[in-house]
Design an enzyme around this catalytic site. Structure first.
Site, PDB file in Angstrom:
ATOM      1  N   PRO A 291       0.776  -1.505   0.079  1.00  0.00           N
ATOM      2  CA  PRO A 291       0.205   0.365  -0.133  1.00  0.00           C
ATOM      3  C   PRO A 291       0.613   1.307   0.262  1.00  0.00           C
ATOM      4  O   PRO A 291       1.853   1.110   1.010  1.00  0.00           O
ATOM      5  CB  PRO A 291      -0.810  -0.540   0.970  1.00  0.00           C
ATOM      6  CG  PRO A 291       0.167  -1.162   2.269  1.00  0.00           C
ATOM      7  CD  PRO A 291       0.667  -2.051   0.908  1.00  0.00           C
ATOM      8  N   HIS A 292       0.493   2.224  -0.792  1.00  0.00           N
ATOM      9  CA  HIS A 292       1.119   3.360  -0.716  1.00  0.00           C
ATOM     10  C   HIS A 292      -0.045   4.277  -1.329  1.00  0.00           C
ATOM     11  O   HIS A 292      -0.915   4.760  -1.999  1.00  0.00           O
ATOM     12  CB  HIS A 292       2.474   3.228  -1.692  1.00  0.00           C
ATOM     13  CG  HIS A 292       2.127   2.762  -3.360  1.00  0.00           C
ATOM     14  ND1 HIS A 292       1.782   1.689  -3.421  1.00  0.00           N
ATOM     15  CD2 HIS A 292       2.189   3.783  -4.575  1.00  0.00           C
ATOM     16  CE1 HIS A 292       1.368   1.782  -4.380  1.00  0.00           C
ATOM     17  NE2 HIS A 292       1.175   2.560  -5.026  1.00  0.00           N
ATOM     18  N   ALA A 293       0.524   5.554  -1.265  1.00  0.00           N
ATOM     19  CA  ALA A 293      -0.153   6.952  -1.610  1.00  0.00           C
ATOM     20  C   ALA A 293       0.679   7.737  -3.084  1.00  0.00           C
ATOM     21  O   ALA A 293       2.046   7.744  -2.612  1.00  0.00           O
ATOM     22  CB  ALA A 293      -1.264   7.876  -1.059  1.00  0.00           C
TER      23      ALA A 293
END
Length: 215
Positions: A123-125
């Site tokens: 997960p990352h943004a």
């Protein structure tokens, strides 16, 4: 590598240095091969400062604080799992609440995209959503959870990433992807009782890779 950096994390296999050098040595003189070997090692191991940022790419173990490692985490669903994986980075100031929200939104819209290999989610943004410090966390779930990737579900291992630019995380990601093809790493994540056990394994792995590349 440029596409990888722009669109986010994907299941990309980085080339092994020794394989590259074997090919190079087939087509150049020995004296030229030695110079090429030195430059390739420097570039791929992150010892050469980047022109854009003026600083080297850190090794994986350098961006994993022991507090970022969580083992045997219980979570009811993928949202809770990612939230718990991101909490250590949030507490340390590596990411903001906005970054956490952006990860949650991305997870809701396309959670399967975050699953980069069998049982592994990253997960990352977007950088602009509140990434404050280059960091990666390691969360091992007590029970695997479905993220929406038919091929690689369910997810048990979550690597929460905060990347502050397009370049500095690439060396660490290269190492991580190599680790994810190492059965011993999964065995350790399943049986480790402390963050130090994982970090020691990662340091030893990176040292071995460096020595193999130079030799």
């Amino acid at each position: 590598r440029d596409v990888y950096a722009k669109v986010g994390m994907m299941n990309v296999e980085f080339p092994n240095i020794n394989k590259i050098l074997k090919i190079v040595k087939k087509y150049v003189r020995t004296e030229d091969a030695e110079a090429i070997e030195q430059e390739i090692v420097q570039a791929m191991m992150g010892n050469e400062a980047t022109a854009e940022f003026g600083e080297s790419k850190p090794a994986l173990h350098q961006i994993i604080d022991p507090s970022y490692v969580r083992l045997g985490v219980a979570a009811a669903d993928k949202q809770e799992a990612v939230r718990k994986a991101g909490e250590p980075l949030l507490r340390d100031g590596a990411i903001t609440k906005e970054y956490m929200e952006a990860m949650g939104n991305s997870l809701e819209q396309n959670g399967g995209y975050m699953v980069i290999s069998k049982g592994v989610a990253l997960p990352h943004a977007n950088i602009n959503c509140g990434a404050k410090k280059l960091a990666i966390g390691i969360t091992v779930l007590e029970q695997p959870i479905v993220f929406g990737n038919e091929k690689n579900d369910p997810v048990k291992y979550i690597f929460c990433l905060s990347a502050v630019d397009k370049e500095r995380h690439l060396q660490a990601m290269s190492t991580l992807l190599q680790l994810l093809s190492t059965p011993e790493f999964y065995h350790l994540m399943d049986h480790a009782t402390s963050a130090d056990e994982l970090l020691d394994f990662i340091r030893d792995f990176e040292l071995k890779e460096l020595c193999d590349a130079i030799n």
